[in-house]
Design a protein around this motif. Structure first.
Motif, PDB file in Angstrom:
ATOM      1  N   MET A   1       0.812  -1.292   0.156  1.00 23.63           N
ATOM      2  CA  MET A   1      -0.031   0.042  -0.059  1.00 23.63           C
ATOM      3  C   MET A   1       0.894   1.040  -0.029  1.00 23.63           C
ATOM      4  N   SER A   2       0.600   2.477  -0.701  1.00 17.91           N
ATOM      5  CA  SER A   2       1.257   3.443  -0.833  1.00 17.91           C
ATOM      6  C   SER A   2       1.191   4.125   0.439  1.00 17.91           C
ATOM      7  N   LYS A   3       2.300   5.233   0.599  1.00 21.44           N
ATOM      8  CA  LYS A   3       2.176   5.906   1.578  1.00 21.44           C
ATOM      9  C   LYS A   3       0.960   6.948   1.417  1.00 21.44           C
ATOM     10  N   ALA A   4       0.947   7.672   0.416  1.00 21.21           N
ATOM     11  CA  ALA A   4      -0.490   8.338   0.340  1.00 21.21           C
ATOM     12  C   ALA A   4      -1.722   7.804   0.739  1.00 21.21           C
ATOM     13  N   THR A   5      -1.802   6.506   0.272  1.00 18.18           N
ATOM     14  CA  THR A   5      -2.910   5.714   0.630  1.00 18.18           C
ATOM     15  C   THR A   5      -3.173   5.409   2.058  1.00 18.18           C
ATOM     16  N   GLU A   6      -1.943   5.125   2.778  1.00 19.25           N
ATOM     17  CA  GLU A   6      -1.920   4.859   4.413  1.00 19.25           C
ATOM     18  C   GLU A   6      -2.241   6.309   4.833  1.00 19.25           C
ATOM     19  N   ALA A   7      -1.716   7.403   4.222  1.00 17.98           N
ATOM     20  CA  ALA A   7      -2.073   8.655   5.039  1.00 17.98           C
ATOM     21  C   ALA A   7      -3.385   8.894   5.090  1.00 17.98           C
ATOM     22  N   TRP A 148     -13.189  -0.967 -13.059  1.00 14.97           N
ATOM     23  CA  TRP A 148     -12.293  -0.882 -14.161  1.00 14.97           C
ATOM     24  C   TRP A 148     -10.578  -1.126 -13.926  1.00 14.97           C
ATOM     25  N   ARG A 149     -10.471  -0.227 -12.935  1.00 15.14           N
ATOM     26  CA  ARG A 149      -9.041  -0.203 -12.549  1.00 15.14           C
ATOM     27  C   ARG A 149      -8.576  -1.711 -11.836  1.00 15.14           C
ATOM     28  N   VAL A 150      -9.242  -2.108 -11.032  1.00 13.41           N
ATOM     29  CA  VAL A 150      -8.988  -3.611 -10.473  1.00 13.41           C
ATOM     30  C   VAL A 150      -9.235  -4.657 -11.486  1.00 13.41           C
ATOM     31  N   SER A 151      -9.835  -4.409 -12.527  1.00 14.86           N
ATOM     32  CA  SER A 151     -10.002  -5.570 -13.395  1.00 14.86           C
ATOM     33  C   SER A 151      -8.697  -5.603 -14.432  1.00 14.86           C
ATOM     34  N   HIS A 152      -7.839  -4.206 -14.306  1.00 15.77           N
ATOM     35  CA  HIS A 152      -6.875  -4.021 -15.295  1.00 15.77           C
ATOM     36  C   HIS A 152      -5.483  -4.079 -14.534  1.00 15.77           C
ATOM     37  N   ALA A 153      -5.702  -4.400 -13.168  1.00 13.99           N
ATOM     38  CA  ALA A 153      -4.373  -4.311 -12.491  1.00 13.99           C
ATOM     39  C   ALA A 153      -4.112  -5.750 -11.986  1.00 13.99           C
ATOM     40  N   ARG A 154      -3.389  -6.498 -12.897  1.00 11.81           N
ATOM     41  CA  ARG A 154      -3.257  -7.798 -12.556  1.00 11.81           C
ATOM     42  C   ARG A 154      -1.754  -8.121 -12.000  1.00 11.81           C
ATOM     43  N   ILE A 157       3.128  -4.950 -10.402  1.00 11.88           N
ATOM     44  CA  ILE A 157       3.477  -3.791 -10.642  1.00 11.88           C
ATOM     45  C   ILE A 157       2.413  -2.751 -10.435  1.00 11.88           C
ATOM     46  N   HIS A 158       1.012  -3.247 -10.467  1.00  7.86           N
ATOM     47  CA  HIS A 158       0.162  -2.529 -10.363  1.00  7.86           C
ATOM     48  C   HIS A 158      -0.739  -2.676  -9.155  1.00  7.86           C
ATOM     49  N   GLU A 159       0.345  -2.968  -7.874  1.00 11.70           N
ATOM     50  CA  GLU A 159      -0.312  -3.286  -6.672  1.00 11.70           C
ATOM     51  C   GLU A 159      -0.815  -1.889  -6.064  1.00 11.70           C
ATOM     52  N   MET A 160      -0.141  -0.715  -6.377  1.00  4.51           N
ATOM     53  CA  MET A 160      -0.558   0.274  -6.209  1.00  4.51           C
ATOM     54  C   MET A 160      -1.913   0.779  -6.700  1.00  4.51           C
ATOM     55  N   THR A 161      -2.143   0.582  -7.877  1.00  5.19           N
ATOM     56  CA  THR A 161      -3.204   0.733  -8.525  1.00  5.19           C
ATOM     57  C   THR A 161      -4.643   0.174  -8.015  1.00  5.19           C
ATOM     58  N   ARG A 162      -4.249  -1.291  -7.397  1.00  4.97           N
ATOM     59  CA  ARG A 162      -5.039  -1.888  -6.986  1.00  4.97           C
ATOM     60  C   ARG A 162      -5.668  -1.557  -5.502  1.00  4.97           C
ATOM     61  N   ASP A 163      -4.482  -0.851  -4.792  1.00  8.37           N
ATOM     62  CA  ASP A 163      -4.786  -0.253  -3.528  1.00  8.37           C
ATOM     63  C   ASP A 163      -5.627   0.769  -3.614  1.00  8.37           C
ATOM     64  N   HIS A 164      -5.472   1.891  -4.606  1.00  7.88           N
ATOM     65  CA  HIS A 164      -6.216   3.129  -4.798  1.00  7.88           C
ATOM     66  C   HIS A 164      -7.476   2.689  -5.310  1.00  7.88           C
ATOM     67  N   ALA A 165      -7.566   1.496  -6.043  1.00 10.51           N
ATOM     68  CA  ALA A 165      -9.151   1.103  -6.616  1.00 10.51           C
ATOM     69  C   ALA A 165      -9.696   0.795  -5.528  1.00 10.51           C
ATOM     70  N   ARG A 166      -9.451  -0.067  -4.330  1.00 15.01           N
ATOM     71  CA  ARG A 166     -10.033  -0.604  -3.283  1.00 15.01           C
ATOM     72  C   ARG A 166     -10.409   0.511  -2.409  1.00 15.01           C
ATOM     73  N   TYR A 170     -14.303   1.421  -1.353  1.00 17.00           N
ATOM     74  CA  TYR A 170     -14.819   1.445   0.002  1.00 17.00           C
ATOM     75  C   TYR A 170     -15.355   2.981   0.353  1.00 17.00           C
ATOM     76  N   ALA A 171     -14.585   3.978  -0.211  1.00 14.23           N
ATOM     77  CA  ALA A 171     -15.177   5.406  -0.084  1.00 14.23           C
ATOM     78  C   ALA A 171     -16.592   5.234  -0.552  1.00 14.23           C
ATOM     79  N   MET A 172     -16.805   4.559  -2.015  1.00 10.37           N
ATOM     80  CA  MET A 172     -18.218   4.696  -2.603  1.00 10.37           C
ATOM     81  C   MET A 172     -19.293   3.919  -1.543  1.00 10.37           C
ATOM     82  N   GLN A 173     -18.721   2.662  -1.117  1.00  8.78           N
ATOM     83  CA  GLN A 173     -19.612   1.954  -0.265  1.00  8.78           C
ATOM     84  C   GLN A 173     -20.172   2.871   0.932  1.00  8.78           C
ATOM     85  N   LEU A 174     -19.288   3.822   1.509  1.00  8.07           N
ATOM     86  CA  LEU A 174     -19.681   4.732   2.570  1.00  8.07           C
ATOM     87  C   LEU A 174     -20.628   5.824   2.212  1.00  8.07           C
ATOM     88  N   ALA A 175     -20.125   6.389   1.005  1.00  6.71           N
ATOM     89  CA  ALA A 175     -21.042   7.448   0.408  1.00  6.71           C
ATOM     90  C   ALA A 175     -22.576   6.784   0.158  1.00  6.71           C
TER      91      ALA A 175
END
Length: 315
Positions: A1-7, A148-154, A157-166, A170-175
């Motif tokens: 997970m990226s530092k920005a996502t953790e923050a 779409w991001r989760v589907s294309h981050a396999r 290298i795209h671990e950060m992409t998956r983290d951001h998409a997740r 989660y944010a949309m679930q709360l919204a």
């Protein structure tokens, strides 16, 4: 997970990992279904783009900016909105330019919600208890992009992409949960509780006979149960859906129930979206499908993303 996502997680006081039901990688079946849902959202947006070109919407633009219908600024704004809608629709249909389409759509929908719809409202005379059409379109667009991001981050290298998409999922679930909380809160208004049948009766005006007969069945059912009792049950159900989405509990049960409940609202109070009558026009330019159909679609998307029922927590 990226530092920005953790923050971001720490700032929002979230756990540093999204809930376990948000899968880190998409299965082959998920990818296919999410692709079909993306195309469906694109078709909805494409149809809305076509209806946005109607003269009725340009008259609404003229009234909003206070200029004659024949003035050039009205046509520039109207054609600009049409081109913007077409761009978002084509991006969703093709899967190309999704990132740009997302941010264009976010800005567009935000402007529509704040400037045009004035953040929704509550009109008891019309039975309106939701904050308008723009928020659900916004959630649907972001959720489609995240899927779409989760589907294309396999790859790794795209671990950060998956983290951001997740994170966005989660944010949309709360919204979405807070959106249902808004709706549930206003359904406790005394005027709504005592005028539920009146809303359905008013919705029958100008509708074809088959739809009027269908709504009459629901009116008879509600009258048999008791209008106030039925309205209270609806408010309690919406509060339960909101609680489930915000807490992440009982999603296995709440997601299909929410989809079915949204479909009932769409087919009764919203008259199947009403594209065959003037009732289909709302504060959102070109929207001809109504709000509840989009709510049902968001529930279905969450079911696919969370691999319902196998991937859902049971508590």
């Amino acid at each position: 997970m990226s530092k920005a996502t953790e923050a971001i997680y720490r700032w929002l006081d979230f756990n540093l990992e999204p809930p376990s039901h948000i899968q880190s990688e998409a299965s082959v079946l998920q990818v296919r279904i999410l692709g079909l849902l993306r195309i469906l959202v694109g078709l909805i947006w494409l149809f809305n783009s076509w209806t946005a070109s109607a003269s009725a919407n340009k008259h609404a633009i003229a009234a909003f900016i206070g200029l004659p219908f024949s003035s050039w600024p009205v046509h520039v704004v109207g054609n600009g909105i049409l081109l913007l809608d077409l761009f978002i629709a084509l991006a969703l249909l093709t899967g190309k330019g999704m990132r740009v389409a997302l941010w264009v759509g976010v800005v567009y929908l935000s402007v529509m919600w704040f400037a045009i719809a004035h953040t929704g409202g509550f009109n008891t005379a019309a039975g309106e208890t939701d904050p308008g059409i723009a928020p659900i379109y916004l959630i649907l667009l972001v959720l489609t992009f995240a899927g779409w991001r989760v589907s294309h981050a396999r790859s790794r290298i795209h671990e950060m992409t998956r983290d951001h998409a997740r994170l966005w999922i989660y944010a949309m679930q709360l919204a979405f949960g807070f959106l249902w909380a808004w709706d549930a809160l206003f359904k406790w208004h005394p005027y709504y509780l005592t005028h539920l049948v009146g809303y359905l009766t008013a919705a029958q005006q100008g509708e074809p006979s088959w739809l009027a007969a269908y709504e009459q069945f629901w009116i008879m059912t509600i009258s048999f149960i008791g209008p106030v009792v039925f309205a209270v049950l609806a408010a309690l159900l919406e509060a339960a859906l909101s609680w489930s989405l915000i807490t992440g509990r009982l999603l296995r049960v709440s997601l299909p129930i929410g989809a079915g409940y949204s479909f009932v609202i769409w087919s009764t109070a919203e008259g199947w979206g009403g594209p065959y009558t003037a009732l289909g026009q709302t504060g959102m330019t070109g929207n001809m499908f109504g709000n509840a159909a989009l709510y049902a679609l968001v529930f279905v998307m969450f079911m696919v993303i969370y691999r319902w029922p196998a991937g859902q927590p049971s508590d």
